[in-house]
Design an enzyme around this catalytic site. Sequence first.
Site, PDB file in Angstrom:
ATOM      1  CG  MET A 108      36.384  31.547  -9.279  1.00  0.00           C
ATOM      2  SD  MET A 108      37.472  31.658  -7.827  1.00  0.00           S
ATOM      3  CE  MET A 108      36.284  31.640  -6.492  1.00  0.00           C
ATOM      4  CD1 TRP A 151      31.830  34.955 -13.888  1.00  0.00           C
ATOM      5  CD2 TRP A 151      33.854  35.117 -12.957  1.00  0.00           C
ATOM      6  NE1 TRP A 151      32.095  36.291 -13.684  1.00  0.00           N
ATOM      7  CE2 TRP A 151      33.318  36.417 -13.119  1.00  0.00           C
ATOM      8  CE3 TRP A 151      35.112  34.962 -12.388  1.00  0.00           C
ATOM      9  CZ2 TRP A 151      34.023  37.547 -12.727  1.00  0.00           C
ATOM     10  CZ3 TRP A 151      35.808  36.081 -12.000  1.00  0.00           C
ATOM     11  CH2 TRP A 151      35.261  37.360 -12.164  1.00  0.00           C
ATOM     12  CG  HIS A 152      38.299  33.874 -14.231  1.00  0.00           C
ATOM     13  ND1 HIS A 152      38.155  33.122 -13.081  1.00  0.00           N
ATOM     14  CD2 HIS A 152      38.755  35.082 -13.822  1.00  0.00           C
ATOM     15  CE1 HIS A 152      38.518  33.847 -12.034  1.00  0.00           C
ATOM     16  NE2 HIS A 152      38.882  35.044 -12.460  1.00  0.00           N
ATOM     17  N   GLY A 153      36.068  32.450 -18.071  1.00  0.00           N
ATOM     18  CA  GLY A 153      35.954  32.242 -19.515  1.00  0.00           C
ATOM     19  C   GLY A 153      35.876  30.760 -19.830  1.00  0.00           C
TER      20      GLY A 153
END
Length: 403
Positions: free
Chosen positions: A336, A339-341
Amino acid sequence: MIPYGDFPFFMISLALLLPVIVLGLMGKRNEYYNWIVTVIMLVLIFKDPNKNLFGVSFLSFEMISFVLFLIYQLVLIKFYLKMVKVSNTLPRFVTFIILSILPLAIVKIIQSSLFGFTGHIGTFSIKSIIGFLGISYIMFKCIQIIMEIRDKRIKEINLLEVAKFLTFFPTISSGPIDRFKRFNKDITKGFTKEKYADMLQKAIHYIFIGFLYKYIIAYYINQKVILNINFDSADIWMKIIYMYGYSFYLFFDFAGYSLFAIAFSYIMGIETPPNFNQPFKAKNIKDFWNRWHMSLSFWFRDMVYMRFVFFVSKNKYIKNNFTTSNIGFMINFLIMGIWHGVEWFYMAYGLYHGILFVLYGYYEQYRKKHPYKLPAKIVDAMGIIITFHVVAFGFLIFSGKLF
């Protein structure tokens, strides 16, 4: 045009949706018109006069990238459905999941500073050429469909229905993340005029609350706190104020956006699931993730954590279920975070929450043997205060300002 980012977006979309409202109050729906509205709004969302191709206003790099990505994912889904009917093997499933994730992975790597890559060709950003607004949220939907095909929960696919699901404009940029079968059920089951009147009433309420959250409270916090504090040179007390201000800003800004997305979904007759449920009233970290960005949290729970635990338990790779669960939490939140970066602070944010889940698991085991003797209300109040401060510190990590 950024969805819910300015007043012209609201005026244009609501003007286009007036016939939808009129039909809805008559208990009717016209899918052809809904599709036309979606296409028009997508053109406006991805239109960028600075990145047009051949001087054509609607042929921006983002639009071309979006269309190609959509076709690519639809081909993957259709082909995987055919392959599953022949042989539903794990390597084949993993291959298609990787192929579905690949475009987003390329975009995340290119925009990351960890690799020292500028990501530019001439005056154009490579991200803008191969990426577009909302690519990750569409990918989530595609992966969910592929997983449900593997589980045989989806046995047949109508590509037009899938395309409507993937391109649903109210939620295309940042969710909430709906599920295909639930979304399709809303379209096929229809509604009565009484039901639609109730949905419209809720939509109007959500729009007003959304404006309060995003354009008044979040805007005020951003102007008076975040932009006024130079974190690097601030003293410890100002940094603490920044931490709390940033936490509230994230909530009110994103919760406001989510309310807009849900409201416009309701206007189109789709009951998109909620994204927030008073997260700062959470009594513990698990309760927080059952309240914060719920559609994303539940997606990761179902598609990552639960599948990891089931796979490991089924194959008996780890005998201790508690250990399996803890490893699952760490993997779930690390992914997770990534996924944000692909940045260290996003990864640290993910690992931080994974560690919190593991520690809370040990705490739960301890409390089963050593229950509180305090009244439940006091215990709950203590839990809310502690959870809020722990979560706020996590948001400070997320901000990238901590170090």
